[in-house]
Design a protein around this motif. Sequence first.
Motif, PDB file in Angstrom:
ATOM      1  N   TRP A   1     -13.921   6.212  -4.566  1.00  0.00           N
ATOM      2  CA  TRP A   1     -13.962   4.806  -4.980  1.00  0.00           C
ATOM      3  C   TRP A   1     -15.276   4.160  -4.551  1.00  0.00           C
TER       4      TRP A   1
ATOM      5  N   TRP B   1      -9.185  -2.788  -7.655  1.00  0.00           N
ATOM      6  CA  TRP B   1      -7.988  -2.453  -6.890  1.00  0.00           C
ATOM      7  C   TRP B   1      -7.896  -0.967  -6.547  1.00  0.00           C
ATOM      8  N   GLY B   2      -9.004  -0.253  -6.683  1.00  0.00           N
ATOM      9  CA  GLY B   2      -9.001   1.163  -6.329  1.00  0.00           C
ATOM     10  C   GLY B   2      -9.084   2.052  -7.559  1.00  0.00           C
TER      11      GLY B   2
ATOM     12  N   VAL C   1      -3.727   0.303  -1.547  1.00  0.00           N
ATOM     13  CA  VAL C   1      -5.015  -0.185  -2.043  1.00  0.00           C
ATOM     14  C   VAL C   1      -6.076  -0.054  -0.958  1.00  0.00           C
TER      15      VAL C   1
ATOM     16  N   LYS D   1      -2.238   4.407  -7.791  1.00  0.00           N
ATOM     17  CA  LYS D   1      -2.770   5.135  -6.639  1.00  0.00           C
ATOM     18  C   LYS D   1      -2.045   6.458  -6.443  1.00  0.00           C
TER      19      LYS D   1
ATOM     20  N   ALA E   1     -13.031   3.794 -11.120  1.00  0.00           N
ATOM     21  CA  ALA E   1     -13.027   2.925  -9.942  1.00  0.00           C
ATOM     22  C   ALA E   1     -13.085   1.470 -10.383  1.00  0.00           C
TER      23      ALA E   1
ATOM     24  N   SER F   1      -7.097   3.566  -0.534  1.00  0.00           N
ATOM     25  CA  SER F   1      -7.908   4.039  -1.660  1.00  0.00           C
ATOM     26  C   SER F   1      -9.330   3.496  -1.590  1.00  0.00           C
ATOM     27  N   HIS F   2      -9.505   2.328  -0.958  1.00  0.00           N
ATOM     28  CA  HIS F   2     -10.843   1.751  -0.802  1.00  0.00           C
ATOM     29  C   HIS F   2     -11.676   2.481   0.246  1.00  0.00           C
TER      30      HIS F   2
ATOM     31  N   GLU G   1     -11.795   5.786   0.186  1.00  0.00           N
ATOM     32  CA  GLU G   1     -12.148   7.057  -0.436  1.00  0.00           C
ATOM     33  C   GLU G   1     -13.594   7.041  -0.955  1.00  0.00           C
TER      34      GLU G   1
END
Length: 331
Positions: A310, A228-229, A301, A201, A225, A304-305, A307
């Motif tokens: 992703w 886990w991101g 994580v 990440k 993607a 990042s989810h 974003e």
Amino acid sequence: MKSPITGKPMELVRGKTTLEFRKEQFEVVYHSYRCTDSGEEFEDEELGNLNLGQVYNAYRAKHKLPFTEEIKNTRSQYDLPATTMSEILGFGVNQYRLYETGDIPSETNARLIQMAANPDEFLRLVELSDAVKDRQKEKLLKRIAELKQEKTSWKIMQEKMLGVHMPCEFNGYRKTSPEKAYHMVRYFADNLKPLKTAINKLLFYADFYHFKKTGTGISGLQYRAIQWGPVPGQFDYLFKMAEEQRVITLKYEIWDGDKEMVIIEPATDLVFREDLFSEEEIKSMQIVQAKLKSLKTSQLVDISHQEPAWKENIDGKKLINYNYAFDLIGV
């Protein structure tokens, strides 16, 4: 930025538009400041460079022209002044220097520069030129011979396994640099000793944040993607090769009885190579570290989810276009 009309602070706005360069049209994410009272939009120097940079990058990628970093690296590997490099290639005396500072070469000159990156091809150009003589030529021929020897099977293997790609929208318009990628990992290992999942990440955010600010990534890595991101496309090979090069150490621990954790630690016999990076690239990594260093891996994580990079690519585990950097949430 304050409005030149009212003197009040303006809002930053962005949206897709089409700009023309050399009689061709390119879609960009155009950035400007909008005066809320008059509705007029303005650029400062930073936004102007970001907007134009997107056009230039797209043009270079479309026509397979070398980017400024490649042009600089081609000359530096031979340890030649820009004037001598220009003369060997048959350019004007200062033309190569202009290309290193952003001028886009013609297709003919671009192909010569790309040929020169290959020591075998460059040797032929040197032999046809009168630009270098006597002791300087002897030194240059020795350097060319060394470079030919350096292209070992190990280098070929790491480029193949890591997936070295030419500049495009999926690697931040940077040719993939294994060494820079290894030392980006090392930078975060020095300061955070993160888990493998976390460092994936941090790499994503460093590359995409830098693209958001400058229009180019840092490492040239492609990101995909997954569950886990966002992660580098070949992240397992990335860490293994970084360890092989003694840049990092992979430490394996068992957590919660049966779950394996992989911790990224700095190796003891090499140090982080700051010279591989520009001041702007170092600053981008520092900002990402400062913003995210207090977060646990699970929190990274989760962020990042959120974003769009992703969310809009997880179906099919697709590669992520760096233009998603302009919608970045985490930093």
